[in-house]
Design a protein around this motif. Structure first.
Motif, PDB file in Angstrom:
ATOM      1  N   LEU A 247      -6.029  -8.225 120.852  1.00  0.00           N
ATOM      2  CA  LEU A 247      -6.029  -9.598 121.355  1.00  0.00           C
ATOM      3  C   LEU A 247      -4.791 -10.360 120.891  1.00  0.00           C
ATOM      4  O   LEU A 247      -4.225 -11.171 121.642  1.00  0.00           O
ATOM      5  N   LEU A 248      -4.358 -10.102 119.662  1.00  0.00           N
ATOM      6  CA  LEU A 248      -3.187 -10.801 119.125  1.00  0.00           C
ATOM      7  C   LEU A 248      -1.902 -10.396 119.844  1.00  0.00           C
ATOM      8  O   LEU A 248      -0.899 -11.124 119.781  1.00  0.00           O
ATOM      9  N   LYS A 249      -1.923  -9.246 120.510  1.00  0.00           N
ATOM     10  CA  LYS A 249      -0.743  -8.793 121.254  1.00  0.00           C
ATOM     11  C   LYS A 249      -0.672  -9.396 122.657  1.00  0.00           C
ATOM     12  O   LYS A 249       0.360  -9.302 123.324  1.00  0.00           O
ATOM     13  N   VAL A 250      -1.774  -9.995 123.098  1.00  0.00           N
ATOM     14  CA  VAL A 250      -1.801 -10.608 124.430  1.00  0.00           C
ATOM     15  C   VAL A 250      -1.024 -11.915 124.397  1.00  0.00           C
ATOM     16  O   VAL A 250      -1.230 -12.742 123.502  1.00  0.00           O
ATOM     17  N   PRO A 251      -0.103 -12.129 125.327  1.00  0.00           N
ATOM     18  CA  PRO A 251       0.682 -13.376 125.355  1.00  0.00           C
ATOM     19  C   PRO A 251      -0.214 -14.603 125.441  1.00  0.00           C
ATOM     20  O   PRO A 251      -1.179 -14.639 126.203  1.00  0.00           O
ATOM     21  N   GLY A 252       0.091 -15.597 124.608  1.00  0.00           N
ATOM     22  CA  GLY A 252      -0.659 -16.844 124.635  1.00  0.00           C
ATOM     23  C   GLY A 252      -1.834 -16.910 123.679  1.00  0.00           C
ATOM     24  O   GLY A 252      -2.497 -17.945 123.565  1.00  0.00           O
ATOM     25  N   THR A 253      -2.125 -15.782 122.983  1.00  0.00           N
ATOM     26  CA  THR A 253      -3.280 -15.776 122.078  1.00  0.00           C
ATOM     27  C   THR A 253      -2.908 -16.125 120.639  1.00  0.00           C
ATOM     28  O   THR A 253      -3.788 -16.249 119.798  1.00  0.00           O
ATOM     29  N   ARG A 254      -1.613 -16.270 120.362  1.00  0.00           N
ATOM     30  CA  ARG A 254      -1.179 -16.562 118.995  1.00  0.00           C
ATOM     31  C   ARG A 254      -1.760 -17.871 118.477  1.00  0.00           C
ATOM     32  O   ARG A 254      -2.049 -18.014 117.282  1.00  0.00           O
ATOM     33  N   ARG A 255      -1.935 -18.832 119.356  1.00  0.00           N
ATOM     34  CA  ARG A 255      -2.477 -20.125 118.909  1.00  0.00           C
ATOM     35  C   ARG A 255      -3.948 -20.019 118.500  1.00  0.00           C
ATOM     36  O   ARG A 255      -4.501 -20.916 117.870  1.00  0.00           O
TER      37      ARG A 255
ATOM     38  N   ILE B 143      -9.111 -15.169 115.504  1.00  0.00           N
ATOM     39  CA  ILE B 143      -9.102 -13.725 115.752  1.00  0.00           C
ATOM     40  C   ILE B 143      -8.910 -12.916 114.476  1.00  0.00           C
ATOM     41  O   ILE B 143      -9.600 -11.915 114.248  1.00  0.00           O
ATOM     42  N   LYS B 144      -7.962 -13.334 113.618  1.00  0.00           N
ATOM     43  CA  LYS B 144      -7.615 -12.547 112.437  1.00  0.00           C
ATOM     44  C   LYS B 144      -8.787 -12.365 111.482  1.00  0.00           C
ATOM     45  O   LYS B 144      -8.876 -11.353 110.787  1.00  0.00           O
ATOM     46  N   VAL B 145      -9.674 -13.353 111.427  1.00  0.00           N
ATOM     47  CA  VAL B 145     -10.815 -13.257 110.512  1.00  0.00           C
ATOM     48  C   VAL B 145     -11.718 -12.077 110.867  1.00  0.00           C
ATOM     49  O   VAL B 145     -12.418 -11.522 110.009  1.00  0.00           O
ATOM     50  N   LEU B 146     -11.702 -11.647 112.140  1.00  0.00           N
ATOM     51  CA  LEU B 146     -12.526 -10.521 112.573  1.00  0.00           C
ATOM     52  C   LEU B 146     -12.026  -9.194 112.018  1.00  0.00           C
ATOM     53  O   LEU B 146     -12.762  -8.207 111.996  1.00  0.00           O
ATOM     54  N   GLU B 147     -10.757  -9.161 111.584  1.00  0.00           N
ATOM     55  CA  GLU B 147     -10.192  -7.926 111.052  1.00  0.00           C
ATOM     56  C   GLU B 147     -10.762  -7.574 109.684  1.00  0.00           C
ATOM     57  O   GLU B 147     -10.635  -6.429 109.236  1.00  0.00           O
ATOM     58  N   ASN B 148     -11.383  -8.538 109.012  1.00  0.00           N
ATOM     59  CA  ASN B 148     -11.851  -8.328 107.644  1.00  0.00           C
ATOM     60  C   ASN B 148     -13.303  -7.874 107.552  1.00  0.00           C
ATOM     61  O   ASN B 148     -13.857  -7.806 106.463  1.00  0.00           O
ATOM     62  N   PHE B 149     -13.924  -7.593 108.692  1.00  0.00           N
ATOM     63  CA  PHE B 149     -15.314  -7.160 108.664  1.00  0.00           C
ATOM     64  C   PHE B 149     -15.425  -5.764 108.060  1.00  0.00           C
ATOM     65  O   PHE B 149     -14.698  -4.848 108.433  1.00  0.00           O
ATOM     66  N   ASP B 150     -16.372  -5.625 107.145  1.00  0.00           N
ATOM     67  CA  ASP B 150     -16.660  -4.337 106.532  1.00  0.00           C
ATOM     68  C   ASP B 150     -17.706  -3.605 107.369  1.00  0.00           C
ATOM     69  O   ASP B 150     -18.682  -4.207 107.829  1.00  0.00           O
ATOM     70  N   ALA B 151     -17.529  -2.299 107.560  1.00  0.00           N
ATOM     71  CA  ALA B 151     -18.444  -1.519 108.394  1.00  0.00           C
ATOM     72  C   ALA B 151     -19.871  -1.556 107.846  1.00  0.00           C
ATOM     73  O   ALA B 151     -20.842  -1.595 108.612  1.00  0.00           O
ATOM     74  N   THR B 152     -20.006  -1.574 106.524  1.00  0.00           N
ATOM     75  CA  THR B 152     -21.340  -1.626 105.913  1.00  0.00           C
ATOM     76  C   THR B 152     -22.046  -2.920 106.254  1.00  0.00           C
ATOM     77  O   THR B 152     -23.252  -2.931 106.569  1.00  0.00           O
ATOM     78  N   ILE B 153     -21.315  -4.030 106.218  1.00  0.00           N
ATOM     79  CA  ILE B 153     -21.895  -5.330 106.556  1.00  0.00           C
ATOM     80  C   ILE B 153     -22.342  -5.349 108.008  1.00  0.00           C
ATOM     81  O   ILE B 153     -23.440  -5.825 108.337  1.00  0.00           O
ATOM     82  N   LEU B 154     -21.512  -4.838 108.902  1.00  0.00           N
ATOM     83  CA  LEU B 154     -21.854  -4.809 110.321  1.00  0.00           C
ATOM     84  C   LEU B 154     -23.104  -3.969 110.567  1.00  0.00           C
ATOM     85  O   LEU B 154     -23.957  -4.332 111.390  1.00  0.00           O
ATOM     86  N   LEU B 155     -23.227  -2.862 109.845  1.00  0.00           N
ATOM     87  CA  LEU B 155     -24.402  -2.001 109.999  1.00  0.00           C
ATOM     88  C   LEU B 155     -25.654  -2.708 109.500  1.00  0.00           C
ATOM     89  O   LEU B 155     -26.716  -2.631 110.142  1.00  0.00           O
ATOM     90  N   ARG B 156     -25.532  -3.423 108.390  1.00  0.00           N
ATOM     91  CA  ARG B 156     -26.686  -4.163 107.855  1.00  0.00           C
ATOM     92  C   ARG B 156     -27.102  -5.279 108.804  1.00  0.00           C
ATOM     93  O   ARG B 156     -28.302  -5.529 109.004  1.00  0.00           O
ATOM     94  N   ILE B 157     -26.134  -5.958 109.399  1.00  0.00           N
ATOM     95  CA  ILE B 157     -26.439  -7.016 110.371  1.00  0.00           C
ATOM     96  C   ILE B 157     -27.180  -6.427 111.567  1.00  0.00           C
ATOM     97  O   ILE B 157     -28.135  -7.016 112.087  1.00  0.00           O
ATOM     98  N   LEU B 158     -26.757  -5.243 111.987  1.00  0.00           N
ATOM     99  CA  LEU B 158     -27.399  -4.587 113.125  1.00  0.00           C
ATOM    100  C   LEU B 158     -28.836  -4.201 112.803  1.00  0.00           C
ATOM    101  O   LEU B 158     -29.746  -4.402 113.628  1.00  0.00           O
ATOM    102  N   PHE B 159     -29.087  -3.658 111.603  1.00  0.00           N
ATOM    103  CA  PHE B 159     -30.446  -3.306 111.203  1.00  0.00           C
ATOM    104  C   PHE B 159     -31.334  -4.544 111.095  1.00  0.00           C
ATOM    105  O   PHE B 159     -32.516  -4.521 111.469  1.00  0.00           O
ATOM    106  N   LEU B 160     -30.777  -5.632 110.571  1.00  0.00           N
ATOM    107  CA  LEU B 160     -31.534  -6.882 110.496  1.00  0.00           C
ATOM    108  C   LEU B 160     -31.867  -7.402 111.886  1.00  0.00           C
ATOM    109  O   LEU B 160     -32.943  -7.988 112.099  1.00  0.00           O
TER     110      LEU B 160
END
Length: 327
Positions: free
Chosen positions: A193-201, A206-223
């Protein structure tokens, strides 16, 4: 914006009234519908009323699971105490009641987040919504397959109904595969998404989504699966109270399709959501039961317990926030 809000408040009650009229017409055309209404009232005061109290007790469990999901999702930006997360989901429910497609839920939750982290929190909150939607799509897909493999007698031989199920099945399958890819590859999707023109603003979102841990995502899914189970248990408890005789697999198969409709069809306000909930429940579950009044009563009871009571609690919490800040 004010004009759009005014239009929403006009269209919401209008759609609700139209849906209510169709439901009313369905009810009065049922045999002995007046007797059925009397039976509903008797059911509320019957020895089975303990099931309604148990469903009410499951309401904080339902929202507690959602609070835990949100607490886990906010870890990349510093986290939040469970007590505050629990309050936030109630406040979000209040805001969601008066906004299209429950979008106000995000605004209500971020009231409990520090100002510097609120924008990032909105993006992270979407991960919880995507996880719950994935579960709804997956189990809804199973529900469609259940209806397709063993169609009720009223549906057998109706090619249009079966064709509609087939079309819905493929739509759900495409959505599920797409969301699964996004959910499992948040960092990759964010980079693309960051490579798409116009998305820099929008990079702060967007960048905060890069810090998701796979374990956290799995726990959220189970919940999210756990929360879905709570919903099914609630309906399984309430249906017998109002005289709707359904087996567990019929409840799971039927309600999974109803939840699917509720998830993918846009609504304007909580009034239109209630009307859609009634209509979807009646259209699907009358394949198994002719007790339309009981289906209606069950949908209304669950709506009241799971959404309206939390929304009222959330409104009191909003007042508390304002009083606290004024001090």
């Amino acid at each position: 914006m004010n004009k759009g809000i005014k239009i929403t408040y006009i269209l919401g009650p209008l759609v609700f009234l139209v849906l209510s009229w169709f439901i009313y017409r369905q009810v009065i055309h049922q045999p002995n519908w007046k007797t059925s209404l009397h039976q509903v009232w008797m059911a509320i005061t019957s020895p089975q009323q303990w099931k309604l109290w148990l469903v009410l007790a499951l309401m904080p469990v339902n929202w507690g699971i959602e609070a835990r999901k949100w607490q886990l999702a906010l870890r990349p930006v510093g986290g939040i105490a469970f007590r505050d997360a629990f309050r936030a989901v109630f406040t979000g429910t209040t805001m969601a009641c008066f906004t299209p497609n429950r979008m106000g839920e995000y605004l209500g939750r971020i009231l409990y987040i520090e100002k510097g982290r609120r924008i990032k929190a909105i993006s992270l909150t979407m991960a919880c919504s995507i996880a719950q939607l994935m579960v709804t799509l997956l189990i809804g897909l199973v529900g469609i397959l259940y209806l397709r493999a063993a169609p009720p007698p009223i549906l057998s031989g109706k090619h249009q109904g079966l064709l509609a199920l087939d079309i819905l099945l493929w739509i759900v399958l495409v959505l599920l595969v797409s969301l699964t890819f996004i959910y499992c590859r948040f960092s990759l999707v964010a980079s693309l998404l960051l490579k798409v023109p116009g998305t820099r603003r929008f990079s702060i979102y967007i960048k905060v989504l890069e810090n998701f841990d796979a374990t956290i995502l799995l726990r959220i899914l189970f919940l999210s699966f756990g929360r879905y189970i709570v919903f099914i248990v609630q309906y399984s408890l309430v249906f017998p109270v109002f005289g709707v005789a359904l087996g567990f697999w019929q409840v799971l198969g039927g309600m999974s399709v109803v939840f699917l409709v509720m998830a993918v069809v846009p609504t304007l306000t909580f009034l239109t959501e209630l009307g859609l909930r009634w209509e979807a429940s009646i259209q699907v579950l009358q394949l198994y039961s002719s007790n339309v009044v009981g289906i209606f009563a069950t949908s209304f009871a669950i709506w009241l317990i799971n959404l309206i009571i939390p929304a009222l609690i959330g409104s009191l919490l909003i007042v508390r926030i304002k009083l606290f800040k004024s001090r």
